[in-house]
Design an enzyme around this catalytic site. Structure first.
Site, short mmCIF file in Angstrom:
data_model
loop_
_atom_site.label_atom_id
_atom_site.label_comp_id
_atom_site.label_asym_id
_atom_site.label_seq_id
_atom_site.Cartn_x
_atom_site.Cartn_y
_atom_site.Cartn_z
N HIS A 169 -1.40 46.77 88.00
CA HIS A 169 -1.91 47.94 88.72
C HIS A 169 -0.99 48.28 89.89
O HIS A 169 -0.63 49.45 90.10
CB HIS A 169 -3.33 47.64 89.21
CG HIS A 169 -3.94 48.70 90.05
ND1 HIS A 169 -4.84 49.61 89.56
CD2 HIS A 169 -3.79 49.01 91.38
CE1 HIS A 169 -5.22 50.44 90.54
NE2 HIS A 169 -4.59 50.08 91.66
N GLU A 170 -0.60 47.27 90.66
CA GLU A 170 0.25 47.51 91.83
C GLU A 170 1.67 47.92 91.42
O GLU A 170 2.28 48.78 92.05
CB GLU A 170 0.29 46.27 92.72
CG GLU A 170 -1.07 45.84 93.27
CD GLU A 170 -1.80 46.96 93.99
OE1 GLU A 170 -1.12 47.83 94.59
OE2 GLU A 170 -3.04 47.00 93.93
N HIS A 173 1.65 51.52 90.71
CA HIS A 173 1.75 52.34 91.92
C HIS A 173 3.21 52.53 92.33
O HIS A 173 3.62 53.62 92.76
CB HIS A 173 0.98 51.70 93.06
CG HIS A 173 -0.48 52.03 93.09
ND1 HIS A 173 -0.95 53.32 93.00
CD2 HIS A 173 -1.58 51.23 93.20
CE1 HIS A 173 -2.28 53.30 93.05
NE2 HIS A 173 -2.69 52.05 93.17
N GLU A 243 -5.71 56.08 91.92
CA GLU A 243 -6.26 54.79 91.50
C GLU A 243 -6.62 54.81 90.02
O GLU A 243 -6.36 53.86 89.29
CB GLU A 243 -7.50 54.43 92.35
CG GLU A 243 -7.18 54.05 93.78
CD GLU A 243 -6.23 52.88 93.88
OE1 GLU A 243 -6.43 51.87 93.19
OE2 GLU A 243 -5.25 52.99 94.65
#
Length: 619
Positions: A169-170, A173, A243
């Protein structure tokens, strides 16, 4: 999802961010003006009119200018230090590559795997040691200077699959361009909240005539609270959509939805609160919400979508965990670099095909179905003794030296004299290991460089300068610069030099200059992958035809393409808009694929170009 489309979307969000910032500042200026007028009336002055143009002008200059200067200063401060500044201010401790902590070792291993699979340099990792809530964040201005942070609570609660989902997930980003947008948002919020800081200072005034000053300070605090709510609205508007995108990208990237869904479920039952006082200003950076909030705040001001909705989007069959219930966790002491494979060259068996990999530049999920398995197998096949050495500074220097060693024994003996005595054994061992690999094993050069870079990041600026000087001397030992040497040196500089040293001036971005820059890049990559001049020229012309150049230029002379020339060209082109850079990298891929073969040197050059243009590229 197209990387360049996502990055372009983030840039559009930046423009909306400017709009909301101007709107918030205008509201604050008007309220400060009205507050000052009321204060003057309170002091007994004769103010017959509510409007005073001269007073309003000075309020705009002082308050609006002050907020703008505060925001610009904060953004400038972040641009100099990148995500490391935010991580440190949140109480983060940099994780050394030599750490013996099992949970930290596992975090580093997972981050290395995900970074190699994504085609970006491995981010520096921080741990928020005092935070027991389960959370993580990514911060940085580009794929080259981003950091990843994780709380101690997250490391101890998550098993490997769940941790991989969170890091995926990071990484998403970073790849999607969100981390740069998020840091700009911190700068904007700092300026908006500066009015509250000034108000608190005035409210503490003491003295016989301090009453009006205290009143004005209290009014500023009230106005600052309005600015705070404006900031929260901006945070929510910018980050909630991103998100959902990062969750979807992480699933596409890891191909394992249950891992991320289980991690979110643990956040739902155990919490993700961050206690640090500066966490509120950076709440949009985190994997989960930083604090508890009322239903109203959750629905209107929350920087993150509800966890239940995120879980449902990932796995509609998953039921919420009951209080005290937890998902099974793997042993924290999982130090494995990845799944081990019996075949010593099994990395090649799970590697994406060359054509698929080239087509996936800038499109992360295009290669993610096999990229993580490929990264894990590459890491598993590396000698563990050398991997341990790469986690130490002298060993990392030796890795750099070994990557530039010449196959000519006489030249190599000269190069060995350029290395520190403590780093020489590692360089020799790495050179011998690389020489024993099949031709496809040349891809390991990029893996070794990726492993050494985080260790070199821990060194002082003087040591980093010495490493770069050493690499340059190793390259010039034989009196020539090969395409592979240029690619590796470019990657080394791109990762270790500060952002200010890598930037070109926007005044240099003239159309004719960019056309020359494109010709230099396409010429270098055409010469690197084709043996005869006729095929080289044909590949170059095919690439030039689909490039963003306004005017097609002839193939440059090989002698005219130097290390300095290409470095300057990349610095110019890195400032171009995302669609422009997308077409440029596509043209590079066209040149590489022209003869139906992809050599290791072409792969290294494409990776160097992509990193310089702030784009992920697979192995």
């Amino acid at each position: 999802m197209d990387f360049f489309a996502a990055q372009h979307s983030a840039q559009r969000k930046s423009r909306w961010l400017v709009f909301w910032f101007v709107l918030a500042v205008t509201s604050i200026v008007v309220l400060v003006y009205l507050s000052l007028v009321l204060s003057i009336q309170y002091m007994g002055e004769d103010v017959s009119l509510l409007w005073n143009g001269e007073l309003f002008f000075w309020i705009c200059l002082l308050v609006g200018g002050g907020i703008g200067v505060a925001s610009l200063f904060r953004i400038w401060q972040i641009s100099r230090h990148g995500g490391a500044l935010i991580a440190t201010q949140l109480g983060g401790r940099r994780v050394s590559r030599q750490t013996n902590d099992p949970a930290e070792r596992r975090l580093l291993n997972v981050t290395d795997e995900m970074a190699i699979a994504a085609g970006i340099p491995a981010p520096v990792v921080y741990v928020l040691e005092e935070e027991t809530g389960m959370n993580a964040f990514a911060a940085g201005l580009s794929t080259r200077d981003c950091v990843i942070g994780a709380t101690r609570g997250l490391l101890e609660a998550m098993n490997r699959d769940e941790l991989q989902g969170v890091i995926g997930h990071e990484i998403s980003h970073i790849v999607n361009g969100d981390s740069r947008l998020n840091l700009k948002l911190i700068g904007v919020l700092f300026g908006i909240n500066a009015i509250t800081i000034v108000g608190r200072g005035l409210a503490r005034a003491r003295g016989k005539n301090a009453g009006p000053i205290v009143m004005f300070g209290l009014l500023l605090c009230a106005i600052g609270s309005i600015g705070f709510f404006c900031g929260r609205i901006i945070q929510a508007a910018v980050s909630r959509e991103r998100e959902y995108l990062a969750d979807a990208s992480a699933v596409q990237f890891t191909r394992h939805p249950p891992g991320l869904a289980a991690a979110l479920q643990k956040l739902q039952t155990s919490g993700s609160e961050i206690q640090h006082p500066k966490a509120a200003a950076a709440s949009h950076l985190f994997f989960g919400a930083c604090g508890s909030a009322t239903a109203f705040l959750t629905s209107f001001f929350a920087t993150h979508p509800p966890l239940s909705e995120r879980i449902q989007r990932l796995d509609s069959r998953r039921q919420p965990l009951q209080s005290g219930q937890s998902t099974p966790a793997a042993a924290v002491g999982d130090n494995r670099p990845g799944s081990s494979l019996a075949d010593p060259h099994a990395a090649m068996l799970v590697a994406p095909s060359g054509v698929a990999a080239m087509a996936s530049v800038g499109v992360p999920e295009g290669f993610s179905s096999t990229s993580i398995a490929h990264a894990q197998s590459l890491l598993a096949n590396l000698p563990e003794s050398l991997r341990q050495q790469a986690r130490q500074l002298t060993g990392a220097i030796g890795v750099v030296g070994g990557l530039f060693f010449s196959r000519q024994s006489e030249v190599r003996r000269q190069q060995e004299e350029l290395l520190p005595a403590t780093a020489l054994p590692v360089a020799q061992a790495l050179y011998q290991w690389l020489s024993a690999q099949p031709e496809q094993g040349a891809h390991y050069r990029l893996v070794w460089l990726d492993l050494a870079l985080p260790t070199l990041h821990e060194a002082s600026e003087s040591v980093i300068g010495q490493v770069l000087d050493m690499a340059k001397a190793l390259i010039h030992a034989d009196g020539r610069i090969s395409s592979s040497e240029f690619a590796l040196y470019s990657l080394l500089c791109g990762a270790l030099l500060p952002p200010s040293a890598r930037r070109a001036k926007r005044g240099e971005l003239r159309p004719e200059q960019l056309d020359r820059d494109i010709a230099n890049l396409l010429g270098l990559i055409a010469y690197a992958g084709h043996e005869d001049l006729e095929t080289t020229d044909a590949a170059y012309q095919a690439a030039m035809a689909c490039s963003p150049a306004r005017v097609e230029r002839p193939l440059p002379e090989k002698t005219a393409i130097s290390l300095t020339t290409i470095s300057q060209s990349l610095a110019h082109l890195a400032l171009a808009a995302p669609p422009y850079r997308k077409r440029l990298l596509h043209a590079c891929v066209v040149a590489i694929r022209y003869d139906g073969k992809i050599t290791p040197v072409e792969n290294e050059l494409l990776r160097a170009f992509a990193q310089s243009l702030d784009c992920p590229a697979p192995l």
